[in-house]
Design a protein around this motif. Structure first.
Motif, PDB file in Angstrom:
ATOM      1  N   LEU A 109       0.790  -1.229   0.000  1.00 52.59           N
ATOM      2  CA  LEU A 109       0.000   0.000   0.000  1.00 52.59           C
ATOM      3  C   LEU A 109       0.820   1.275   0.000  1.00 52.59           C
ATOM      4  O   LEU A 109       0.271   2.363  -0.100  1.00 52.59           O
ATOM      5  N   GLY A 110       2.123   1.160   0.157  1.00 53.57           N
ATOM      6  CA  GLY A 110       2.946   2.351   0.219  1.00 53.57           C
ATOM      7  C   GLY A 110       3.459   2.599   1.620  1.00 53.57           C
ATOM      8  O   GLY A 110       3.134   1.877   2.562  1.00 53.57           O
ATOM      9  N   PRO A 111       4.261   3.630   1.803  1.00 55.24           N
ATOM     10  CA  PRO A 111       4.898   3.880   3.098  1.00 55.24           C
ATOM     11  C   PRO A 111       3.908   4.222   4.194  1.00 55.24           C
ATOM     12  O   PRO A 111       2.826   4.739   3.931  1.00 55.24           O
ATOM     13  N   SER A 112       4.304   3.941   5.420  1.00 50.87           N
ATOM     14  CA  SER A 112       3.471   4.225   6.572  1.00 50.87           C
ATOM     15  C   SER A 112       4.328   4.879   7.643  1.00 50.87           C
ATOM     16  O   SER A 112       5.538   5.045   7.492  1.00 50.87           O
ATOM     17  N   LEU A 113       3.691   5.259   8.723  1.00 54.53           N
ATOM     18  CA  LEU A 113       4.411   5.834   9.852  1.00 54.53           C
ATOM     19  C   LEU A 113       5.249   4.757  10.517  1.00 54.53           C
ATOM     20  O   LEU A 113       4.807   3.627  10.686  1.00 54.53           O
ATOM     21  N   THR A 114       6.465   5.080  10.879  1.00 57.16           N
ATOM     22  CA  THR A 114       7.357   4.123  11.529  1.00 57.16           C
ATOM     23  C   THR A 114       7.789   4.679  12.871  1.00 57.16           C
ATOM     24  O   THR A 114       7.420   5.792  13.259  1.00 57.16           O
ATOM     25  N   VAL A 115       8.618   3.920  13.581  1.00 54.67           N
ATOM     26  CA  VAL A 115       9.106   4.360  14.894  1.00 54.67           C
ATOM     27  C   VAL A 115      10.381   5.171  14.764  1.00 54.67           C
ATOM     28  O   VAL A 115      11.085   5.394  15.745  1.00 54.67           O
ATOM     29  N   ALA A 116      10.695   5.636  13.562  1.00 58.27           N
ATOM     30  CA  ALA A 116      11.868   6.478  13.371  1.00 58.27           C
ATOM     31  C   ALA A 116      11.725   7.780  14.154  1.00 58.27           C
ATOM     32  O   ALA A 116      10.624   8.224  14.465  1.00 58.27           O
ATOM     33  N   ALA A 117      12.869   8.398  14.440  1.00 57.84           N
ATOM     34  CA  ALA A 117      12.870   9.586  15.290  1.00 57.84           C
ATOM     35  C   ALA A 117      12.038  10.723  14.713  1.00 57.84           C
ATOM     36  O   ALA A 117      11.423  11.489  15.463  1.00 57.84           O
ATOM     37  N   ASP A 118      12.004  10.850  13.367  1.00 59.85           N
ATOM     38  CA  ASP A 118      11.283  11.973  12.807  1.00 59.85           C
ATOM     39  C   ASP A 118       9.778  11.839  12.950  1.00 59.85           C
ATOM     40  O   ASP A 118       9.037  12.804  12.785  1.00 59.85           O
ATOM     41  N   SER A 119       9.271  10.642  13.268  1.00 67.98           N
ATOM     42  CA  SER A 119       7.826  10.458  13.427  1.00 67.98           C
ATOM     43  C   SER A 119       7.297  11.276  14.599  1.00 67.98           C
ATOM     44  O   SER A 119       6.239  11.898  14.505  1.00 67.98           O
ATOM     45  N   ALA A 120       8.022  11.272  15.717  1.00 69.06           N
ATOM     46  CA  ALA A 120       7.592  12.062  16.869  1.00 69.06           C
ATOM     47  C   ALA A 120       7.648  13.549  16.544  1.00 69.06           C
ATOM     48  O   ALA A 120       6.761  14.317  16.922  1.00 69.06           O
ATOM     49  N   LYS A 121       8.669  13.954  15.796  1.00 71.63           N
ATOM     50  CA  LYS A 121       8.800  15.360  15.438  1.00 71.63           C
ATOM     51  C   LYS A 121       7.653  15.803  14.544  1.00 71.63           C
ATOM     52  O   LYS A 121       7.063  16.862  14.748  1.00 71.63           O
ATOM     53  N   VAL A 122       7.325  14.986  13.559  1.00 68.93           N
ATOM     54  CA  VAL A 122       6.272  15.343  12.613  1.00 68.93           C
ATOM     55  C   VAL A 122       4.906  15.373  13.277  1.00 68.93           C
ATOM     56  O   VAL A 122       4.101  16.266  13.033  1.00 68.93           O
ATOM     57  N   THR A 123       4.619  14.397  14.119  1.00 68.51           N
ATOM     58  CA  THR A 123       3.301  14.290  14.737  1.00 68.51           C
ATOM     59  C   THR A 123       3.135  15.164  15.967  1.00 68.51           C
ATOM     60  O   THR A 123       2.003  15.408  16.402  1.00 68.51           O
ATOM     61  N   GLY A 124       4.241  15.607  16.557  1.00 64.16           N
ATOM     62  CA  GLY A 124       4.160  16.396  17.780  1.00 64.16           C
ATOM     63  C   GLY A 124       3.977  15.569  19.030  1.00 64.16           C
ATOM     64  O   GLY A 124       3.788  16.117  20.122  1.00 64.16           O
ATOM     65  N   LEU A 125       4.053  14.240  18.899  1.00 63.96           N
ATOM     66  CA  LEU A 125       3.931  13.356  20.053  1.00 63.96           C
ATOM     67  C   LEU A 125       5.278  13.238  20.761  1.00 63.96           C
ATOM     68  O   LEU A 125       6.339  13.452  20.166  1.00 63.96           O
ATOM     69  N   ASP A 126       5.249  12.881  22.026  1.00 65.14           N
ATOM     70  CA  ASP A 126       6.495  12.772  22.784  1.00 65.14           C
ATOM     71  C   ASP A 126       7.288  11.537  22.410  1.00 65.14           C
ATOM     72  O   ASP A 126       8.518  11.538  22.482  1.00 65.14           O
ATOM     73  N   ALA A 127       6.587  10.481  22.019  1.00 69.88           N
ATOM     74  CA  ALA A 127       7.281   9.248  21.638  1.00 69.88           C
ATOM     75  C   ALA A 127       6.407   8.442  20.691  1.00 69.88           C
ATOM     76  O   ALA A 127       5.184   8.389  20.852  1.00 69.88           O
ATOM     77  N   VAL A 128       7.060   7.811  19.706  1.00 68.03           N
ATOM     78  CA  VAL A 128       6.408   6.858  18.811  1.00 68.03           C
ATOM     79  C   VAL A 128       7.205   5.563  18.933  1.00 68.03           C
ATOM     80  O   VAL A 128       8.371   5.502  18.553  1.00 68.03           O
ATOM     81  N   VAL A 129       6.563   4.544  19.493  1.00 66.36           N
ATOM     82  CA  VAL A 129       7.280   3.316  19.852  1.00 66.36           C
ATOM     83  C   VAL A 129       6.561   2.101  19.268  1.00 66.36           C
ATOM     84  O   VAL A 129       5.401   2.185  18.855  1.00 66.36           O
ATOM     85  N   PRO A 130       7.249   0.945  19.233  1.00 66.73           N
ATOM     86  CA  PRO A 130       6.597  -0.274  18.728  1.00 66.73           C
ATOM     87  C   PRO A 130       5.370  -0.644  19.557  1.00 66.73           C
ATOM     88  O   PRO A 130       5.348  -0.475  20.778  1.00 66.73           O
ATOM     89  N   ARG A 131       4.374  -1.161  18.898  1.00 64.67           N
ATOM     90  CA  ARG A 131       3.127  -1.535  19.562  1.00 64.67           C
ATOM     91  C   ARG A 131       3.358  -2.592  20.638  1.00 64.67           C
ATOM     92  O   ARG A 131       2.627  -2.643  21.639  1.00 64.67           O
TER      93      ARG A 131
END
Length: 484
Positions: A109-131
């Motif tokens: 389906l194409g790229p998705s959000l990952t746990v890379a460091a820029d994900s938290a920066k882009v979303t404004g969340l404090d952390a994006v971690v594995p489920r």
């Protein structure tokens, strides 16, 4: 054809805020910047105190159809990936997003959000971690004896509202040949199992978020304004196209082209295109009747745009010209409809506003010379109902859902008054069975500091304006003319 249709459709520019950094489209919204969602989460933190709020995102669809995030999860994150989980910690003031680290069906389906460091920066969340980390964090919450808030309502993923979604889940639970628990109940069972606490204290997060959603921000209003503009363009194109011999579904198709042309995700609800005798059914949507000369057409349709919706309805003659009886009926209804809109303003008990509108309706009926006694009686009864009204709502709210939270009024306060930033529709119905007539108009209304703004006022309401618009060539006629 593309150039031709571009000339037909208005091209009013609409600017949305860009995300803080580059990220694949369809992963994090382009409608709002991260700070809009951060402010919403901060308001939740203030409401829950020392507790932790947890909300699940929507699951993927069991078909080759686009994913759409649930309304409540989107409101707090703007994140558009399936099976995500969000925690909002009132003690630490941190928000954590748990997602599949590989992304969902990236290869297909194409790229998705990952746990890379820029994900938290882009979303404004404090952390994006594995489920997978959610299990250990829930265990820690259990040991810490923290109070939890969990969103209990069913997922709303476009084309409906929480009432319908909750109703479906509860009907499934009651079904003796099914009996599945609701998604919330299954989630709550897992929380108790992982924390090891059968007595786990859990409260419903939805009322807290719903109170925030009642009054729209300036950016939300801008998006709903655009959704309303697109709805109006679709309805106007259907008016141009309408003629006896067409089917209801053909008018639907015209509007859907306009919706998609202007970037809509899809419809806000199923099309309510009703002609002739079908107009008495408020949610008729089969779309299979052929328009006949002398029919009225009730057209109620709007898009799902950037996760927000509108809701607009117009009535017009299939042949392009109102009959004398239709003219009489439409004119008195429109006078009373406008009387209702004219009374909308903040700070005054809604019941008082409705009763004041009823008095104006009464005056409109008294000033009208009727040729049809059934129409006069129906109009007078309509006015009388408003004069004696004891309700506290003009209509239904619009926003992330077509029947949005708040029921068209703030969730607290006695007496109930409107506040600036509320958005709702009115759709009073008037029927005269003896004459085979039915009428229901609807507009998207924004409460301002001093009164009301009709976001859909540009869509013709007056009889001369409707008939003038319907004399303009529709898409089909222009294509034929060009091909010749």
């Amino acid at each position: 054809m593309r150039r031709l249709l571009s000339c037909l459709l208005l091209a009013v520019p609409f600017i949305v805020a860009a995300p803080a950094a580059q990220i694949p489209q369809g992963v994090f919204t382009e409608a709002f910047p991260p700070e809009e969602f951060a402010a919403r989460r901060s308001a939740v933190m203030a409401a829950i105190g020392d507790a932790v709020a947890i909300i699940q995102g929507a699951v993927e669809k069991p078909a080759e159809l686009p994913f759409r995030q649930s309304a409540q999860f989107y409101y707090l994150t703007g994140v558009e990936v399936p099976r995500a989980i969000l925690t909002i910690d009132g003690r630490t003031k941190r928000s954590t997003l748990y997602i599949d680290p590989a992304g969902y069906r990236v290869r297909a389906l194409g790229p998705s959000l990952t746990v890379a460091a820029d994900s938290a920066k882009v979303t404004g969340l404090d952390a994006v971690v594995p489920r997978e980390a959610f299990t250990a964090d829930v265990e820690a919450l259990g040991k810490d004896n923290r109070k939890l808030y969990v969103a209990a309502g069913s997922d709303v993923v476009g084309g409906g509202s929480r009432g319908e979604a909750n109703g479906l889940e509860n009907a499934t639970k009651r079904d003796v040949w099914d009996g599945r628990p609701t998604r919330y109940e299954a989630f709550l069972t897992q929380l108790k199992r992982v924390t090891g606490r059968a007595d786990l204290t859990v409260e419903n997060l939805d009322p807290i978020v719903d109170r925030l959603r009642v009054v729209k921000s300036a950016r939300e209003i801008a998006v709903i304004r655009e959704a309303t503009r697109i709805a109006g363009l679709g309805i106007m194109e259907a008016m141009r196209e309408a003629e006896p011999g067409m089917y209801e579904y053909e008018l639907q198709a015209v509007a859907e082209y306009v919706f998609k042309k202007h970037g809509s995700q899809g419809p806000a609800y199923f099309s309510l295109v009703a002609t002739g005798p079908n107009m008495v059914y408020s949610h008729y949507h089969k779309g299979t009747r052929k328009l006949a000369a002398g029919d009225l057409v009730q057209f109620d349709y709007a898009p799902d745009y950037q996760y927000y919706v509108s809701d607009v309805t117009r009535v017009f003659p299939a042949s392009g010209t109102f009959t004398p009886k239709q003219r009489e009926f439409y004119a008195i209804y429109l006078a009373m409809y406008r009387a209702l809109i004219s009374e909308i303003r903040p700070g005054v008990p809604v019941r008082d506003l409705l009763q004041a509108a009823g008095k104006k309706m009464d005056e409109a009926v008294a000033a009208t010379k009727f040729t049809s006694e059934p129409i006069r009686r129906a109009a007078q009864a309509f006015a009388d109902r408003y004069k004696a009204s004891q309700t506290s709502s003009f209509g239904h709210a619009i926003g992330l859902e077509v029947h949005d939270v708040g029921a068209g009024r703030p969730p607290q306060g006695t007496p109930v008054v409107l506040v600036p930033g509320q958005l709702f529709t009115i759709e009073p119905a008037l029927q005269v069975p003896e004459e085979g007539l039915a009428m229901r108009l609807e507009d998207a209304l924004l409460v301002t500091a001093t009164g009301v703004e009709n976001l859909s006022a540009f869509v013709p309401l007056d009889i001369p304006a409707i008939e003038k618009l319907m004399r303009e060539p529709g898409i089909t006629a222009l294509i034929k003319r060009r091909s010749n």
